[in-house]
Design a protein around this motif. Structure first.
Motif: not given
Ligand SMILES: Nc1ncnc2c1ncn2[C@@H]1O[C@H](COP(=O)(O)OP(=O)(O)OP(=O)(O)O)[C@@H](O)[C@H]1O
Length: 259
Positions: A224-250
């Motif tokens: 789960m990726v948080m920014k400013g107190g909110r969850v901006v993205e969540q998913g399977l770890t490999d998916q989120v890290l290898d193909d981040p969707q949200h600009a902040y996660t990128q």
């Protein structure tokens, strides 16, 4: 890592719309997720993103302003304080970033582990010492250190002792706040390896807060990726890290790759 979590129809923990404000400032806002038995959820985000606030609300150290927390079909926020404390001693565990916050520094290593057993009703001295000895072995602390105090241990050993103290009572849900923070890289690697083995062998459900993506890559099934107190993205770890969707996660992922 192997991504096989023990699955079950019912989440062990369900969090809905969790919000905590500090005056007009948001600590965390509208956080929701399900955690299933045997699953490890990583929570990442920059400093001030709300990770600690969220973990404190989940573990019962802070009262959220809004939202619901259901543990094993029980409404945690509606529980009497005594019942929640009992859960914290038995089915839940909390590993602090600083081992000093989770250990009793004036008590021997064996005592630190043994007193947790006594807190859940163990009375037989020989059995308690034997189990403490066994747990020290599981966290790779030599048997002849059982009567030493934590202050005589290195940082890595103290953290391993804190883990033994937390796991000896057989919890189902473990909260971890930056458990490898503040340790040397080689010590971190060894601790991570140990944690991964224990989580797998004991089938623990874990919520782990960290700013270190390598830690979640190794330990967490879901992220789960948080920014400013909110969850901006969540998913399977490999998916989120290898193909981040949200600009902040990128940005988060690419800033690590550049190091
Ligand atoms: N006790 C407090 N009083 C007022 N504001 C607070 C308090 N604790 C946290 N905050 C604010 O809440 C927001 C989230 O902070 P939090 O400590 O949960 O973030 P974090 O992601 O855990 O950061 P870090 O990684 O630095 O620990 C921040 O804006 C912070 O300033």
């Amino acid at each position: 890592m192997e991504r096989v979590a023990v699955t079950s129809d019912q989440p062990l923990l369900r969090v809905e719309g969790l919000t905590k404000r500090y005056g007009s400032r948001i600590g965390c806002a509208d956080v929701g997720f399900d955690l299933y038995p045997g699953e490890v959820l990583g929570i990442v985000g920059e400093s001030g993103s709300g990770k600690s606030t969220l973990l404190s609300c989940l573990a019962g150290h802070l009262r959220p302003d809004e939202g619901a927390i259901t543990y094993d079909r029980r409404d945690v926020l509606a529980m009497a304080e005594t019942e929640r404390r009992r859960l914290s001693r038995t089915e839940w565990a909390y590993v602090h970033q600083n081992p000093r916050d989770g250990l009793r520094m004036g008590v021997s290593a064996g005592g630190n582990v043994g007193e947790r057993l006594m807190a859940v009703g163990a009375r037989h001295y020989g059995g308690i010492r034997e189990q403490a000895q066994d747990w020290l072995g599981r966290v790779e602390i030599a048997a002849d250190r059982i009567d030493d105090r934590p202050a005589q241990f290195s940082g890595g050993m103290q953290q391993r002792l804190q883990i033994a103290r937390n796991l000896v009572t057989g919890p189902r849900l473990v909260f971890m706040d930056e458990p490898t923070g503040g340790l040397d890289v080689s010590v971190q690697a060894r601790l991570l390896d140990l944690l991964r083995g224990l989580v797998r062998d004991l089938g623990l459900s874990v919520i782990i807060v960290t700013h270190d993506l390598a830690v979640v890559r190794l330990l967490a099934h879901r992220l789960m990726v948080m920014k400013g107190g909110r969850v901006v993205e969540q998913g399977l770890t490999d998916q989120v890290l290898d193909d981040p969707q949200h600009a902040y996660t990128q940005i988060l992922v690419s800033s690590v790759l550049q190091v």
